[in-house]
Design a protein around this motif. Structure first.
Motif, PDB file in Angstrom:
ATOM      1  N   ALA A  53       0.796  -1.217   0.000  1.00 51.84           N
ATOM      2  CA  ALA A  53       0.000   0.000   0.000  1.00 51.84           C
ATOM      3  C   ALA A  53       0.833   1.274   0.000  1.00 51.84           C
ATOM      4  O   ALA A  53       0.289   2.358  -0.042  1.00 51.84           O
ATOM      5  N   SER A  54       2.142   1.167   0.038  1.00 53.01           N
ATOM      6  CA  SER A  54       2.972   2.366   0.117  1.00 53.01           C
ATOM      7  C   SER A  54       3.268   2.924  -1.272  1.00 53.01           C
ATOM      8  O   SER A  54       4.168   2.476  -1.953  1.00 53.01           O
ATOM      9  N   ALA A  55       2.495   3.879  -1.673  1.00 47.31           N
ATOM     10  CA  ALA A  55       2.713   4.684  -2.876  1.00 47.31           C
ATOM     11  C   ALA A  55       2.616   3.914  -4.187  1.00 47.31           C
ATOM     12  O   ALA A  55       3.020   4.415  -5.214  1.00 47.31           O
ATOM     13  N   ASN A  56       2.105   2.713  -4.165  1.00 48.43           N
ATOM     14  CA  ASN A  56       1.883   1.939  -5.388  1.00 48.43           C
ATOM     15  C   ASN A  56       3.126   1.849  -6.270  1.00 48.43           C
ATOM     16  O   ASN A  56       3.080   2.099  -7.458  1.00 48.43           O
ATOM     17  N   ILE A  57       4.252   1.495  -5.701  1.00 45.31           N
ATOM     18  CA  ILE A  57       5.472   1.322  -6.469  1.00 45.31           C
ATOM     19  C   ILE A  57       5.945  -0.122  -6.348  1.00 45.31           C
ATOM     20  O   ILE A  57       5.470  -0.865  -5.502  1.00 45.31           O
ATOM     21  N   LEU A  58       6.886  -0.485  -7.190  1.00 47.37           N
ATOM     22  CA  LEU A  58       7.366  -1.862  -7.198  1.00 47.37           C
ATOM     23  C   LEU A  58       8.334  -2.164  -6.062  1.00 47.37           C
ATOM     24  O   LEU A  58       8.504  -3.300  -5.696  1.00 47.37           O
ATOM     25  N   PHE A  59       8.999  -1.156  -5.532  1.00 47.44           N
ATOM     26  CA  PHE A  59       9.979  -1.402  -4.482  1.00 47.44           C
ATOM     27  C   PHE A  59      10.071  -0.202  -3.544  1.00 47.44           C
ATOM     28  O   PHE A  59       9.697   0.904  -3.898  1.00 47.44           O
ATOM     29  N   ASP A  60      10.578  -0.456  -2.342  1.00 48.74           N
ATOM     30  CA  ASP A  60      10.830   0.590  -1.352  1.00 48.74           C
ATOM     31  C   ASP A  60      12.319   0.625  -1.058  1.00 48.74           C
ATOM     32  O   ASP A  60      12.951  -0.421  -0.907  1.00 48.74           O
ATOM     33  N   ILE A  61      12.878   1.819  -0.964  1.00 49.81           N
ATOM     34  CA  ILE A  61      14.264   1.995  -0.557  1.00 49.81           C
ATOM     35  C   ILE A  61      14.247   2.414   0.909  1.00 49.81           C
ATOM     36  O   ILE A  61      13.417   3.232   1.304  1.00 49.81           O
ATOM     37  N   TYR A  62      15.145   1.856   1.710  1.00 51.64           N
ATOM     38  CA  TYR A  62      15.144   2.149   3.138  1.00 51.64           C
ATOM     39  C   TYR A  62      16.557   2.278   3.688  1.00 51.64           C
ATOM     40  O   TYR A  62      17.525   1.831   3.072  1.00 51.64           O
ATOM     41  N   ALA A  63      16.645   2.881   4.865  1.00 49.52           N
ATOM     42  CA  ALA A  63      17.878   2.970   5.644  1.00 49.52           C
ATOM     43  C   ALA A  63      17.498   2.773   7.098  1.00 49.52           C
ATOM     44  O   ALA A  63      16.364   3.067   7.490  1.00 49.52           O
TER      45      ALA A  63
END
Length: 178
Positions: free
Chosen positions: A20-30
């Motif tokens: 559900a986070s922003a309808n993108i294929l991947f999340d970048i995190y730190a």
């Protein structure tokens, strides 16, 4: 509409929608990690164990079924300190709020000491088992995991013994998703 078109549109919609986070294929995190556990040095047929702590930083990418990250760790116990760089891969079990995962990592111990002996650069391998807790309204994820890190031949003694080390701990990881 033909059946192939409907199937293609369904697959594309499922991939693009993802989490559900922003309808993108991947999340970048730190994020950062902290852990407590133990360390065992295997040398000359016997073992020694001490309490140990770990502190680290991670940066990675999270896709629907997998997660990949670069990790730096500082491991410390009563006798040894080590700086470790790892490349980790995780398989995530899909669920709603609490997500179990299984991970493996490969990397290197690139600095440290055991007593007054410098630790050689050595390959390191680790396995992880944990749970990810999603915070629904915030871009934060919390991981609780158990992990074991194994590094062979960390230094050479005067007697030509090359001990191995096993570091095991329970960790908390706080990740900020961009």
């Amino acid at each position: 509409m033909k059946l192939k078109s409907v199937a293609t549109m369904t697959v594309i919609s499922a991939l693009v929608a993802g989490p559900a986070s922003a309808n993108i294929l991947f999340d970048i995190y730190a994020g950062g990690t902290v852990g407590m556990g133990g360390a065992t040095v295997f040398a000359d047929g016997h073992t020694e164990s001490d309490g140990a702590q770990s502190y680290g930083a991670v940066v990675g990418v999270d896709i629907p079924a997998f997660r990949f990250e670069l990790e730096y760790d500082y491991l410390n116990d009563n006798d040894a300190t080590m700086h470790v760089g790892m490349l980790n891969a995780y398989f995530k079990v899909p669920s709603l709020v609490v997500k179990p995962y299984l991970g493996v990592g490969v990397g290197t111990i690139f600095a440290g000491d055991y007593g007054h002996i410098d630790i050689d650069t050595s390959a390191a391998y680790q396995g992880m088992l944990g749970l990810t807790f999603d915070i629904p309204v915030a871009p934060i994820k919390i991981d609780a995991e158990a992990r074991a890190l194994y590094a062979p031949n960390i230094f050479e003694t005067v007697d030509d013994i090359k001990p191995d080390i096993l570091h095991y701990d329970l960790r908390l990881k706080l990740r900020y998703v961009f």
